[in-house]
Write an enzyme that holds these catalytic residues in place. Structure first.
Site, PDB file in Angstrom:
ATOM      1  CG  ASP A   1      -2.127  -0.965   1.309  1.00  0.00           C
ATOM      2  OD1 ASP A   1      -2.185  -1.647   0.068  1.00  0.00           O
ATOM      3  OD2 ASP A   1      -2.612  -1.522   2.178  1.00  0.00           O
ATOM      4  CD  GLN A   2       3.884   1.827   4.365  1.00  0.00           C
ATOM      5  OE1 GLN A   2       5.207   1.880   4.150  1.00  0.00           O
ATOM      6  NE2 GLN A   2       3.371   1.506   5.533  1.00  0.00           N
TER       7      GLN A   2
END
Length: 32
Positions: free
Chosen positions: A22-23
Site C-alpha cells: 500500500d505504501q
C-alpha cells in the site's frame, strides 16, 4: 523491500506485507 529480504521476509505477517504494498515500497511479494 523487506518482504523479499531473507533477513526479514518470514518474520512479517501478510498484513505487514500488504501495508508495504500500500505504501508503494516494492512489488512482487511471494508471500501474498
Amino acid at each position: 523491500d523487506t518482504a523479499n529480504d531473507p533477513k526479514y521476509g518470514s518474520q512479517y505477517a501478510p498484513q505487514k506485507v500488504n501495508a508495504d504494498v500500500d505504501q508503494g515500497v516494492x512489488x512482487x511479494h511471494p508471500e501474498l
